[in-house]
Design an enzyme around this catalytic site. Structure first.
Site, PDB file in Angstrom:
ATOM      1  N   CYS A  13      -0.104   4.009   2.660  1.00 40.86           N
ATOM      2  CA  CYS A  13       0.120   3.845   4.093  1.00 40.86           C
ATOM      3  C   CYS A  13       0.292   2.378   4.425  1.00 40.86           C
ATOM      4  O   CYS A  13       1.396   1.856   4.393  1.00 40.86           O
ATOM      5  CB  CYS A  13      -1.050   4.459   4.867  1.00 40.86           C
ATOM      6  SG  CYS A  13      -0.987   4.128   6.624  1.00 40.86           S
ATOM      7  N   SER A  14      -0.805   1.661   4.726  1.00 41.35           N
ATOM      8  CA  SER A  14      -0.647   0.315   5.274  1.00 41.35           C
ATOM      9  C   SER A  14      -1.852  -0.584   5.017  1.00 41.35           C
ATOM     10  O   SER A  14      -2.088  -1.499   5.794  1.00 41.35           O
ATOM     11  CB  SER A  14      -0.390   0.409   6.773  1.00 41.35           C
ATOM     12  OG  SER A  14      -1.440   1.132   7.378  1.00 41.35           O
ATOM     13  N   CYS A  15      -2.654  -0.344   3.972  1.00 45.16           N
ATOM     14  CA  CYS A  15      -3.806  -1.206   3.683  1.00 45.16           C
ATOM     15  C   CYS A  15      -3.320  -2.657   3.587  1.00 45.16           C
ATOM     16  O   CYS A  15      -2.322  -2.945   2.929  1.00 45.16           O
ATOM     17  CB  CYS A  15      -4.474  -0.799   2.375  1.00 45.16           C
ATOM     18  SG  CYS A  15      -5.239   0.826   2.468  1.00 45.16           S
ATOM     19  N   CYS A  46       0.879  -1.169   0.000  1.00 48.57           N
ATOM     20  CA  CYS A  46       0.000   0.000   0.000  1.00 48.57           C
ATOM     21  C   CYS A  46       0.910   1.210   0.000  1.00 48.57           C
ATOM     22  O   CYS A  46       1.538   1.514   1.011  1.00 48.57           O
ATOM     23  CB  CYS A  46      -0.914   0.026   1.217  1.00 48.57           C
ATOM     24  SG  CYS A  46      -1.850   1.574   1.315  1.00 48.57           S
TER      25      CYS A  46
END
Lengths: 103, 246
Positions: free
Chosen positions: B129-131, B126
């Protein structure tokens, strides 16, 4: 306020296999359409869901619902000098960020 | 600077350990402020918040491993998992709607399984960010959220995979999946050779978190994501120690 020329949900949907170009549009404060895809031509790989666009949802504004797509790019088209012909990258875009492309 | 640094010199005793500083970002301050307001206004209790946090942090990658093992052994289930990921998840005990009815915050009800083939290798990232498919894999590893991994995987995927020890042959297509909207993705790796008569439970043991992110491949005997820590060849001596006599 005058409506912009950007597309809305009433535009005809793209289909799997269609060539699309990611628009290089300005945005206010927030978007999820990554800079590295702007202006690059890819292929529709899937129609995913219909939802609010991030630029509006981020501010809790219930705007229009739009179709989202998974778009497949050739890595060679994204990055100059990319060394492997077959490699690809996929990411999601809402309808308004895409326009038809011929090549 | 008025004083002179003399690190490592014999007799250097003024060098104290750095003070412990609680670093906190603006966004963490914001989260605490909003959380405290929500508790004050009765939207949820502090106990609810603690329970939810502990529940979210307790999810590991075991359900993802079971899903892959089942897909390897049951063609009908594999077809279902590729077509309707959310329904397939329920068969391995994961309901993406929990605990709110519409899923956990930022884990939307859109899940796609990416099937590897002899000519195609997937890896997820991602860049925003951090999906991450948290209902199936739990919290993402720390490195998955670093800008280093996020910005380099899209531009140099083969080089980053090589840093994980995974060399993908040039004739195999590497496909990076940047999950920057509401779909969440997980890799369905290929079943390795030498596992013909294995049970689902045996197979699940070799399907580690890294295999489902796409930075490793499952193989018999590899049951953990171990990134070896190399010993420093010339370790820094603390100033309290006597310099080594060599």
């Amino acid at each position: 306020m005058k409506k912009s020329k950007s597309p809305d949900a009433s535009d005809a949907l793209f289909e799997v296999g269609d060539k699309v170009r990611v628009r290089d549009m300005p945005y206010m404060f927030y978007t999820r359409s990554q800079l590295y895809t702007r202006g690059v031509v890819g292929t529709i790989a899937a129609l995913t869901y219909k939802d609010l666009i991030p630029e509006e949802e981020a501010f809790n504004f219930d705007g229009r619902i739009e179709q989202y797509y998974i778009v497949r790019f050739r890595q060679k088209d994204l990055w100059p000098g990319y060394a492997f012909d077959n490699d690809t990258l996929q990411t999601e875009c809402p309808h308004r960020w895409l326009e038809p492309a011929t090549n | 600077m008025s004083h002179t640094h003399t690190h490592g010199n014999p007799g250097d005793t003024h060098h104290k350990a750095a003070p412990m500083v609680e670093e906190i970002t603006d966004y963490e301050v914001l989260e605490i402020a909003v959380r405290e307001l929500a508790i004050e206004h009765g939207l949820f209790t502090a106990e609810d918040h603690r329970k939810f946090t502990e529940w979210a942090e307790s999810i590991g990658p075991a359900a993802g491993s079971r899903l892959v093992a089942k897909a390897w052994t049951d063609p009908a289930f594999k077809a279902l998992a590729l077509k309707d990921g959310l329904t397939a998840c329920k068969e391995v005990g994961v309901d993406w709607a929990e605990p709110t009815g519409v899923g956990t915050p930022s884990d939307y009800m859109e899940f796609h399984l990416l099937e590897d083939t002899p000519t195609l290798h997937h890896v997820i990232v991602c860049t925003l960010c951090s999906c991450y498919p948290r209902p199936l894999l739990g919290m993402s590893p720390e490195w998955y959220r670093t800008t280093n991994y996020r910005r380099r995987l899209v531009r140099w995927p083969r080089q980053v995979l090589a840093e994980f020890g995974l060399i993908v042959p040039p004739e195999v297509e590497v496909r990076v999946e940047d999950s920057n909207q509401k779909c969440r993705f997980m890799v369905l790796p290929m079943r390795p050779e030498g596992t013909d008569n294995w049970t689902e439970k045996q197979l699940a043991e070799i399907v580690t978190r890294d295999c489902m992110i796409g930075v490793a491949l499952p193989k018999p005997g590899r049951t953990a994501d171990v990134h070896p820590i190399q010993k420093a060849r010339r370790p820094v001596k603390s100033s309290a120690e006597e310099p080594a006599n060599e």
